[in-house]
Design a protein around this motif. Structure first.
Motif, mmCIF file in Angstrom:
data_model
loop_
_atom_site.group_PDB
_atom_site.id
_atom_site.type_symbol
_atom_site.label_atom_id
_atom_site.label_comp_id
_atom_site.label_asym_id
_atom_site.label_seq_id
_atom_site.Cartn_x
_atom_site.Cartn_y
_atom_site.Cartn_z
ATOM 1 N N SER A 25 -3.892 -20.307 -9.497
ATOM 2 C CA SER A 25 -4.563 -21.563 -9.850
ATOM 3 C C SER A 25 -5.663 -21.901 -8.838
ATOM 4 N N ARG B 266 -9.740 -22.014 -9.580
ATOM 5 C CA ARG B 266 -10.555 -23.210 -9.279
ATOM 6 C C ARG B 266 -11.684 -22.857 -8.311
ATOM 7 N N TYR C 297 0.618 -20.741 -8.111
ATOM 8 C CA TYR C 297 -0.173 -21.648 -7.259
ATOM 9 C C TYR C 297 -1.397 -20.906 -6.717
ATOM 10 N N ALA D 244 -4.275 -29.815 -10.372
ATOM 11 C CA ALA D 244 -3.710 -28.473 -10.561
ATOM 12 C C ALA D 244 -2.236 -28.457 -10.188
#
Length: 452
Positions: free
Chosen positions: A350, A354, A347, A324
């Protein structure tokens, strides 16, 4: 706990002597309560120094310190407490005894978003110093330490001590101007260390180690977009490690030593690959070199092949976090004008995706859904942020504002003059605060709200 706390304070008091202990107490509490007023900090310092002076004296009753510190915690909990107020005080005051004292000791204000200390002219410094040297020193320690409250304690102590020494020497010198010039040159490394460590530690405190590693990585990727992930990721990890080891360290030279080692490593890795980096690394003073690297503006994005996106299996695999980060690195080097606040938001998004999808019943279906949505919403958001910060960096302020007003008039033609001004001020405020490389992370995080 009681004896340990008393022994620690008394050992410090005896070792430093009353005046140095008092100086350290002003700095430590101005850092801790960086939103406190000078009067509130002064009250607290007087009480702490008086407690140490009375209870650390030879022959003092062993219970003196415990009784005195308990009285201090009672005073902190009174409605008309003269000490710096803190939202967490009321909760601490529901406890009693040592638990209450430890809870109160643990409180601290969030750091100042931007350092507010402005150094007066040499003439003004000497005028204030001659008027009342002690008051001048106390106020300076308070203002400087509360402004740079995230710089490590030893760095602040060194920086403030040498500053006060410079003022007391040069204000009685027959040639003050020459004296100040010479002393400021000698203090340059320490001044830069204070600035850079305050900035790095603020970011570390706001982001934590993993996210700050990505922040350093994306910054390097924008400065040297031709460099590979394999070159830059270890440097970003090394920078994050420096701040994780030194921000709370009381070792005298931790920050300067580790940051100098990191700069030498960065220069050895990158100088041959990038001319601007090499120019920053020419100086003999490693702190100046590091400051130069930090100040490098982003480079134009080179022609790069299309980035390979990690597949669903890789994102949820053992190295998913690294995959990632690699993907976001590719995005950062292709969008040099994206500010840290936007990249930090990506960030977070992401990591959140996940976390949600890799633990779902059907990770692939979940990730595909998220990708589809991001594919629609992300490009216009990135384009807008890139354009705003790109123009802010390239143009002078008046031209930037003029260009932005013209752009808003075209994109929101139905807006009333009042709404147009409001939108203009919002975007100007974001750009001036969050586009520069030293943007305050927490303040800017609150200003970035894409629906991702």
């Amino acid at each position: 706990g009681k004896a340990y706390v008393r022994e620690k304070v008394c050992q410090e008091y005896r070792m430093l002597g009353k005046e140095n202990f008092r100086t350290l107490t002003i700095i430590a509490n101005s850092r801790k309560y960086s939103n406190g007023t000078f009067e509130e900090i002064s009250h607290l310092v007087r009480e702490i120094v008086s407690l140490a002076e009375t209870c650390c004296a030879d022959g003092a009753d062993p219970s003196c310190y415990d009784a005195g510190s308990s009285a201090l915690s009672v005073k902190s909990c009174s409605p008309d407490s003269p000490f710096p107020p803190h939202p967490g005080t009321a909760e601490c005051c529901t406890h009693v005894g040592l638990e209450r004292k430890l809870c109160l000791a643990d409180l601290r204000h969030p750091p100042q978003p931007v350092p507010r200390y402005l150094q007066p002219s040499d003439r003004e410094l000497c005028q204030a110093f001659r008027q009342d040297p002690r008051e001048f020193a106390d106020r300076f320690l308070y203002e400087y330490a509360s402004s740079y409250s995230q710089a490590p304690l030893p760095v602040l102590l060194g920086s403030t001590t040498t500053f006060l020494s410079m003022v007391s020497t040069c204000c009685i010198s027959p040639a003050p101007t020459v004296c100040f010039l010479k002393e400021k040159l000698q203090r340059k490394t320490l001044s830069l260390l204070t600035l850079t460590s305050n900035r790095g530690c603020s970011r570390f405190l706001a982001y934590g180690k993993d996210k700050v590693t990505f922040s350093f990585l994306s910054s390097l990727a924008q400065k040297v977009p031709a460099a590979s992930f394999e070159d830059l990721f270890p440097l970003a990890q090394n920078a994050a490690e420096v701040f994780s080891q030194c921000c709370d360290s009381v070792t005298e030279d931790c920050m300067q030593k580790k940051l100098s080692e990191h700069t030498a490593k960065a220069c050895a890795t990158m100088s041959a690959r990038d001319e601007r980096f090499a120019n920053c690394c020419k100086g003999k003073n490693l702190m100046e070199n590091y400051f130069c690297i930090l100040a490098l503006p982003p480079a134009p994005a080179p022609e790069l092949p299309e980035a390979l996106e990690p597949n669903n299996k890789e994102l949820c695999g053992r190295d998913g976090a690294l995959q990632a980060i690699r993907s976001l690195f590719e995005l950062a080097r292709r969008h040099p004008s994206l500010p840290d606040a936007v990249l930090a938001k990506l960030y977070d998004t992401s990591e959140k995706i996940r976390g949600e999808c890799c633990s779902a019943k059907d990770p692939s279906a979940c990730l595909d859904r998220k990708r589809k949505r991001m594919g629609a919403e992300l490009p216009p958001f990135l384009e807008k942020a890139s354009q705003l910060c790109g123009q802010y960096t390239k143009l002078n302020f008046l031209d930037f504002k003029k260009r932005l007003r013209e752009s808003l008039t075209q994109t929101v033609p139905e807006a009333s003059p009042a709404l147009l001004e409001q939108l203009l001020e919002q975007q100007v405020s974001f750009a001036s605060t969050c586009c520069p490389p030293d943007a305050p992370p927490l303040l800017c995080a609150s200003k970035v709200q894409p629906r991702l």
